[in-house]
Design an enzyme around this catalytic site. Structure first.
Site, PDB file in Angstrom:
ATOM      1  N   TYR A  95     -31.423 -27.047  -0.269  1.00 18.09           N
ATOM      2  CA  TYR A  95     -30.428 -28.126  -0.116  1.00 18.09           C
ATOM      3  C   TYR A  95     -29.021 -27.538   0.071  1.00 18.09           C
ATOM      4  O   TYR A  95     -28.278 -27.946   0.973  1.00 18.09           O
ATOM      5  CB  TYR A  95     -30.490 -28.999  -1.366  1.00 18.09           C
ATOM      6  CG  TYR A  95     -29.591 -30.207  -1.368  1.00 18.09           C
ATOM      7  CD1 TYR A  95     -29.897 -31.347  -0.618  1.00 18.09           C
ATOM      8  CD2 TYR A  95     -28.433 -30.231  -2.144  1.00 18.09           C
ATOM      9  CE1 TYR A  95     -29.081 -32.459  -0.651  1.00 18.09           C
ATOM     10  CE2 TYR A  95     -27.606 -31.347  -2.179  1.00 18.09           C
ATOM     11  CZ  TYR A  95     -27.933 -32.462  -1.433  1.00 18.09           C
ATOM     12  OH  TYR A  95     -27.117 -33.569  -1.461  1.00 18.09           O
ATOM     13  N   LYS A 112     -26.517 -27.832   3.327  1.00 20.69           N
ATOM     14  CA  LYS A 112     -25.179 -28.432   3.219  1.00 20.69           C
ATOM     15  C   LYS A 112     -24.099 -27.452   3.657  1.00 20.69           C
ATOM     16  O   LYS A 112     -23.097 -27.847   4.261  1.00 20.69           O
ATOM     17  CB  LYS A 112     -24.936 -28.935   1.793  1.00 20.69           C
ATOM     18  CG  LYS A 112     -25.872 -30.071   1.368  1.00 20.69           C
ATOM     19  CD  LYS A 112     -25.764 -31.257   2.303  1.00 20.69           C
ATOM     20  CE  LYS A 112     -26.529 -32.478   1.840  1.00 20.69           C
ATOM     21  NZ  LYS A 112     -26.420 -33.612   2.769  1.00 20.69           N
TER      22      LYS A 112
HETATM   23  P1  NAI Z   1     -30.233 -41.928  -0.678  1.00 24.54           P
HETATM   24  O1  NAI Z   1     -31.535 -41.237  -0.865  1.00 24.54           O
HETATM   25  O2  NAI Z   1     -29.876 -43.093  -1.534  1.00 24.54           O
HETATM   26  O3  NAI Z   1     -30.059 -42.366   0.848  1.00 24.54           O
HETATM   27  C1  NAI Z   1     -30.416 -41.520   1.909  1.00 24.54           C
HETATM   28  C2  NAI Z   1     -30.942 -42.354   3.042  1.00 24.54           C
HETATM   29  O4  NAI Z   1     -31.364 -41.466   4.107  1.00 24.54           O
HETATM   30  C3  NAI Z   1     -32.179 -43.179   2.657  1.00 24.54           C
HETATM   31  O5  NAI Z   1     -32.013 -44.513   3.070  1.00 24.54           O
HETATM   32  C4  NAI Z   1     -33.308 -42.484   3.386  1.00 24.54           C
HETATM   33  O6  NAI Z   1     -34.367 -43.345   3.749  1.00 24.54           O
HETATM   34  C5  NAI Z   1     -32.589 -41.924   4.589  1.00 24.54           C
HETATM   35  N1  NAI Z   1     -33.346 -40.844   5.224  1.00 24.54           N
HETATM   36  C6  NAI Z   1     -34.040 -39.844   4.624  1.00 24.54           C
HETATM   37  N2  NAI Z   1     -34.640 -39.068   5.541  1.00 24.54           N
HETATM   38  C7  NAI Z   1     -34.309 -39.579   6.753  1.00 24.54           C
HETATM   39  C8  NAI Z   1     -34.639 -39.217   8.096  1.00 24.54           C
HETATM   40  N3  NAI Z   1     -35.416 -38.165   8.367  1.00 24.54           N
HETATM   41  N4  NAI Z   1     -34.126 -39.966   9.101  1.00 24.54           N
HETATM   42  C9  NAI Z   1     -33.333 -41.040   8.840  1.00 24.54           C
HETATM   43  N5  NAI Z   1     -33.009 -41.417   7.599  1.00 24.54           N
HETATM   44  C10 NAI Z   1     -33.490 -40.700   6.568  1.00 24.54           C
HETATM   45  O7  NAI Z   1     -29.140 -40.771  -0.800  1.00 24.54           O
HETATM   46  P2  NAI Z   1     -27.545 -40.847  -1.062  1.00 24.54           P
HETATM   47  O8  NAI Z   1     -27.312 -40.455  -2.455  1.00 24.54           O
HETATM   48  O9  NAI Z   1     -26.993 -42.094  -0.530  1.00 24.54           O
HETATM   49  O10 NAI Z   1     -27.102 -39.603  -0.154  1.00 24.54           O
HETATM   50  C11 NAI Z   1     -26.548 -39.733   1.142  1.00 24.54           C
HETATM   51  C12 NAI Z   1     -26.055 -38.352   1.576  1.00 24.54           C
HETATM   52  O11 NAI Z   1     -25.078 -37.878   0.652  1.00 24.54           O
HETATM   53  C13 NAI Z   1     -27.157 -37.309   1.640  1.00 24.54           C
HETATM   54  O12 NAI Z   1     -26.936 -36.459   2.739  1.00 24.54           O
HETATM   55  C14 NAI Z   1     -26.959 -36.547   0.352  1.00 24.54           C
HETATM   56  O13 NAI Z   1     -27.431 -35.222   0.440  1.00 24.54           O
HETATM   57  C15 NAI Z   1     -25.452 -36.581   0.203  1.00 24.54           C
HETATM   58  N6  NAI Z   1     -24.981 -36.362  -1.150  1.00 24.54           N
HETATM   59  C16 NAI Z   1     -25.310 -37.188  -2.194  1.00 24.54           C
HETATM   60  C17 NAI Z   1     -24.848 -36.931  -3.475  1.00 24.54           C
HETATM   61  C18 NAI Z   1     -25.155 -37.816  -4.628  1.00 24.54           C
HETATM   62  O14 NAI Z   1     -24.732 -37.493  -5.731  1.00 24.54           O
HETATM   63  N7  NAI Z   1     -25.845 -38.921  -4.452  1.00 24.54           N
HETATM   64  C19 NAI Z   1     -24.012 -35.762  -3.751  1.00 24.54           C
HETATM   65  C20 NAI Z   1     -23.732 -34.957  -2.598  1.00 24.54           C
HETATM   66  C21 NAI Z   1     -24.197 -35.263  -1.358  1.00 24.54           C
END
Ligand code: NAI
Length: 248
Positions: A156, A160
């Site tokens: 991961y 990133k």
């Molecule tokens: P989440 O898991 O709630 O949402 C991610 C979304 O991406 C989901 O709706 C999922 O279905 C979709 N997804 C997954 N694989 C996919 C694919 N191959 N094609 C299209 N869509 C796909 O995650 P969250 O927390 O909203 O994270 C969003 C971004 O922020 C991610 O890139 C995550 O790595 C990043 N992030 C999140 C943090 C956190 O604390 N929640 C911290 C740092 C970064």
């Protein structure tokens, strides 16, 4: 007039979580929204309706961001249906954590494909359109662990870090065409991704944060809105940590 009135934003993985919050905020600022997710089920349809209720056009597309051909197809469809693509947010992401010694090839490949290759796919498909428009703002959703590393998350963190270097490279390559590219590095944000953490781990994290709270999805959406809008017209190739001061 909103900050993004008349613009079209394409946001990946936005059926829920941070991507959805960004879509809602952009819509409040007047942008039309195209978003993708793996499937557009009841939840995705509800997201679509919630965004459209802000008075903008919104369509959710089922598309695997890690798939090059599917991405080209969805970007072409968005261009046809919306007329332009002004803002691209590479937000889709997954975790498959494990210590290096125990990490499988599948864990490594899946995370690199969904988190990093997806951004290549979308930037590759969208930048010819942005170049013709002579303007565009690209935002890659990185993470603080992409800057600082994290034990148990080498796949991961590497994905990133890749997103950050990708944004900087695109910023250098395409700045003369009016395209800006930046990365946001969220810290600990309260979403489905972090909800599964045990209480003890959560408490430990919060203790390390000067502002003594987890971030809300709106904290990220606000910074994304700044980077998408003309307020940041002289900001490119940057990574903005949004982490309550956790890493300085
Ligand atoms: P989440 O898991 O709630 O949402 C991610 C979304 O991406 C989901 O709706 C999922 O279905 C979709 N997804 C997954 N694989 C996919 C694919 N191959 N094609 C299209 N869509 C796909 O995650 P969250 O927390 O909203 O994270 C969003 C971004 O922020 C991610 O890139 C995550 O790595 C990043 N992030 C999140 C943090 C956190 O604390 N929640 C911290 C740092 C970064």
């Amino acid at each position: 007039m909103g900050l993004l009135t008349g613009k079209t934003a394409l946001i990946t993985g936005a059926a829920r979580g941070i991507g959805k919050a960004i879509a809602l905020k952009f819509a409040e600022e007047g942008a039309n929204i195209a978003f993708t997710d793996l499937v557009i089920d009841e939840n995705g349809k509800a997201t679509e309706a919630e965004i459209a209720a802000k008075g903008v056009k919104c369509i959710g597309y089922a598309s695997n961001a890690a798939d090059f051909a599917q991405t080209e197809e969805v970007v072409n469809t968005v261009k046809e249906e919306f007329g332009s693509i002004d803002i691209l947010v590479n937000n889709a992401g997954i975790t498959k954590d494990g210590l290096m010694m125990r990490m499988t090839e599948q864990q490594w490949d899946a995370v690199i494909a969904v988190n990093l290759k997806s951004a290549f796919n979308f930037i590759h498909a969208c930048t010819p359109i942005m170049m013709r428009q002579r303007s565009g703002s690209i935002i890659n959703m990185a993470s603080v662990v992409g800057v600082h590393g994290n034990a148990g998350q080498s796949n991961y963190a590497a994905s990133k870090a890749g997103l950050i270097a990708l944004a900087k490279s695109v910023a250098q390559e395409m700045g003369s065409r009016g395209i800006r590219a930046n990365a946001i590095a969220p810290g600990f944000i309260e979403t489905a991704m972090t909800a599964s953490l045990p209480d003890e781990v959560r408490k430990e994290w919060v203790q390390k944060i000067p502002l003594r709270r987890g971030g809300q999805v709106e904290d990220i959406a606000n910074v994304a809105t700044f980077l998408a809008s003309e307020l940041s017209s002289y900001v490119s190739g940057q990574v903005i940590q949004v982490d309550g001061g956790m890493n300085m």
